[in-house]
Structures are given as C-alpha cells and as structure tokens.
Design a protein around this motif. Structure first.
Motif, PDB file in Angstrom:
ATOM      1  N   ASN A  36       0.851  -1.279   0.128  1.00 54.50           N
ATOM      2  CA  ASN A  36      -0.027  -0.178   0.288  1.00 54.50           C
ATOM      3  C   ASN A  36       0.727   1.577   0.338  1.00 54.50           C
ATOM      4  OD1 ASN A  36      -2.240  -1.656   0.375  1.00 54.50           O
ATOM      5  ND2 ASN A  36      -2.338  -1.691   2.538  1.00 54.50           N
ATOM      6  N   ILE A  37       0.500   2.445  -0.589  1.00 53.52           N
ATOM      7  CA  ILE A  37       0.984   3.204  -0.467  1.00 53.52           C
ATOM      8  C   ILE A  37       0.166   4.959  -0.279  1.00 53.52           C
ATOM      9  CG2 ILE A  37       2.388   2.748  -2.328  1.00 53.52           C
ATOM     10  CD1 ILE A  37       1.175   5.026  -4.415  1.00 53.52           C
ATOM     11  N   VAL A  38       0.920   6.002  -0.003  1.00 54.09           N
ATOM     12  CA  VAL A  38       0.658   6.847   0.671  1.00 54.09           C
ATOM     13  C   VAL A  38       0.783   7.749  -0.072  1.00 54.09           C
ATOM     14  CG1 VAL A  38      -0.270   9.016   2.177  1.00 54.09           C
ATOM     15  CG2 VAL A  38       0.454   6.445   3.289  1.00 54.09           C
ATOM     16  N   CYS A  39       0.482   8.819  -1.518  1.00 52.77           N
ATOM     17  CA  CYS A  39       0.447   9.207  -2.504  1.00 52.77           C
ATOM     18  C   CYS A  39       0.094  11.347  -2.068  1.00 52.77           C
ATOM     19  CB  CYS A  39      -0.435   8.482  -3.897  1.00 52.77           C
ATOM     20  SG  CYS A  39       0.812   9.852  -4.678  1.00 52.77           S
ATOM     21  N   SER A  40       0.600  11.557  -3.213  1.00 52.16           N
ATOM     22  CA  SER A  40       0.437  12.974  -2.925  1.00 52.16           C
ATOM     23  C   SER A  40       0.782  13.968  -3.789  1.00 52.16           C
ATOM     24  CB  SER A  40       1.656  14.019  -1.634  1.00 52.16           C
ATOM     25  OG  SER A  40       1.070  15.070  -1.468  1.00 52.16           O
ATOM     26  N   HIS A  41      -1.048  13.756  -4.516  1.00 52.62           N
ATOM     27  CA  HIS A  41      -0.789  14.936  -5.751  1.00 52.62           C
ATOM     28  C   HIS A  41      -0.602  16.469  -5.413  1.00 52.62           C
ATOM     29  CE1 HIS A  41      -1.750  11.638  -7.978  1.00 52.62           C
ATOM     30  NE2 HIS A  41      -3.043  10.998  -6.777  1.00 52.62           N
ATOM     31  N   ASP A  42       0.130  17.349  -6.025  1.00 45.73           N
ATOM     32  CA  ASP A  42       1.248  18.345  -5.369  1.00 45.73           C
ATOM     33  C   ASP A  42       0.885  19.661  -6.175  1.00 45.73           C
ATOM     34  OD1 ASP A  42       2.124  16.932  -2.825  1.00 45.73           O
ATOM     35  OD2 ASP A  42       4.269  17.044  -3.283  1.00 45.73           O
ATOM     36  N   THR A  43       0.540  20.978  -5.994  1.00 42.63           N
ATOM     37  CA  THR A  43       0.563  21.410  -7.559  1.00 42.63           C
ATOM     38  C   THR A  43       1.383  22.639  -6.533  1.00 42.63           C
ATOM     39  OG1 THR A  43      -1.552  20.721  -8.100  1.00 42.63           O
ATOM     40  CG2 THR A  43      -1.217  22.857  -8.964  1.00 42.63           C
ATOM     41  N   PHE A  44       1.961  23.282  -7.094  1.00 43.44           N
ATOM     42  CA  PHE A  44       2.783  24.488  -6.954  1.00 43.44           C
ATOM     43  C   PHE A  44       2.028  25.573  -7.017  1.00 43.44           C
ATOM     44  CE2 PHE A  44       5.332  20.607  -5.384  1.00 43.44           C
ATOM     45  CZ  PHE A  44       6.567  21.062  -4.825  1.00 43.44           C
ATOM     46  N   TYR A  45       1.782  26.239  -6.731  1.00 44.52           N
ATOM     47  CA  TYR A  45       0.823  27.752  -7.116  1.00 44.52           C
ATOM     48  C   TYR A  45       1.993  28.834  -6.593  1.00 44.52           C
ATOM     49  CZ  TYR A  45      -3.284  25.253  -7.237  1.00 44.52           C
ATOM     50  OH  TYR A  45      -4.394  24.584  -6.731  1.00 44.52           O
ATOM     51  N   ALA A  46       2.470  29.252  -7.807  1.00 44.76           N
ATOM     52  CA  ALA A  46       3.919  31.012  -7.365  1.00 44.76           C
ATOM     53  C   ALA A  46       3.597  31.916  -6.484  1.00 44.76           C
ATOM     54  CB  ALA A  46       4.100  31.221  -9.124  1.00 44.76           C
ATOM     55  N   ARG A  77       4.097  15.930  -9.390  1.00 43.32           N
ATOM     56  CA  ARG A  77       3.929  17.418  -8.892  1.00 43.32           C
ATOM     57  C   ARG A  77       3.511  18.414 -10.097  1.00 43.32           C
ATOM     58  NH1 ARG A  77       9.432  19.787  -6.164  1.00 43.32           N
ATOM     59  NH2 ARG A  77       9.022  18.030  -4.136  1.00 43.32           N
ATOM     60  N   THR A  78       2.671  19.465 -10.426  1.00 40.48           N
ATOM     61  CA  THR A  78       2.373  20.430 -10.831  1.00 40.48           C
ATOM     62  C   THR A  78       2.217  21.372 -11.209  1.00 40.48           C
ATOM     63  OG1 THR A  78       0.678  18.529 -11.500  1.00 40.48           O
ATOM     64  CG2 THR A  78       0.329  20.921 -12.886  1.00 40.48           C
ATOM     65  N   TYR A  79       2.746  22.491 -11.689  1.00 39.67           N
ATOM     66  CA  TYR A  79       3.270  23.527 -11.022  1.00 39.67           C
ATOM     67  C   TYR A  79       2.626  24.542 -11.816  1.00 39.67           C
ATOM     68  CZ  TYR A  79       7.025  22.562  -9.143  1.00 39.67           C
ATOM     69  OH  TYR A  79       9.019  21.679  -8.448  1.00 39.67           O
ATOM     70  N   ILE A  80       2.391  25.698 -11.160  1.00 40.90           N
ATOM     71  CA  ILE A  80       1.396  26.403 -11.782  1.00 40.90           C
ATOM     72  C   ILE A  80       1.377  28.147 -11.143  1.00 40.90           C
ATOM     73  CG2 ILE A  80      -1.258  27.884 -11.685  1.00 40.90           C
ATOM     74  CD1 ILE A  80      -1.480  25.079 -12.410  1.00 40.90           C
ATOM     75  N   LEU A  81       2.206  29.068 -12.738  1.00 40.41           N
ATOM     76  CA  LEU A  81       2.891  30.163 -12.349  1.00 40.41           C
ATOM     77  C   LEU A  81       2.286  31.952 -12.215  1.00 40.41           C
ATOM     78  CD1 LEU A  81       5.948  28.975 -14.942  1.00 40.41           C
ATOM     79  CD2 LEU A  81       5.807  28.881 -12.029  1.00 40.41           C
TER      80      LEU A  81
END
Length: 81
Positions: A36-46, A77-81
């Motif tokens: 089993n895993i613990v997964c984080s979907h991260d969104t980085f907002y500038a 990770r996803t980046y929003i600039l």
C-alpha cells in the motif's frame, strides 16, 4: 485564469515555501498484491501578492504561518505560474 484561492480546492494540506504555495491532495492506494502507498498530488502555485493575501487571511492563526509538508511515500507535482 486561475482563481485566487484555487490552492484550497480539495486540499488535504496547504503550506508555503519561499516561492510557492503548495496544495497537497493525499490519497491512500490499497493493493492486495503489492505494498500500500500514501501518495501526494502536489500543485505548486507561484506566490503572488493576491495569493499571499488569501493565504495569510486563511492561516493567520497558525503558530507557523507557512505550515509544513505532510510526508508521503510517493508524489506527483504540477506547477502553476
């Protein structure tokens, strides 16, 4: 155009770094054959003036206003600039 507080939608955790406001959406993935895993979907907002104003208004009562990352075994990770 993203909303000023998009970093709140569906967030499990929100914290701030020097350059980003980070939204974590944490899930537990169960698997009967593998681990089993613990997964984080991260969104980085500038960080912008508007986003910082919203963040500071929401988290002004935190002892550590910047918060901290919740550890997980995997992340994307996803980046929003």
């Amino acid at each position: 155009m993203p909303e000023r507080n998009d970093f709140l939608k569906d967030a499990t955790n929100v914290y701030r770094t020097k350059h980003f406001i980070v939204k974590q959406v944490i899930q537990i993935k169960y698997d009967t054959r593998e681990d089993n895993i613990v997964c984080s979907h991260d969104t980085f907002y500038a960080r912008t003036k508007d986003r910082d104003e919203v963040y500071e208004a929401l988290f002004c009562n935190r002892k550590n206003i910047n918060g901290k990352r919740l550890p997980t075994t995997m992340y994307a990770r996803t980046y929003i600039l």
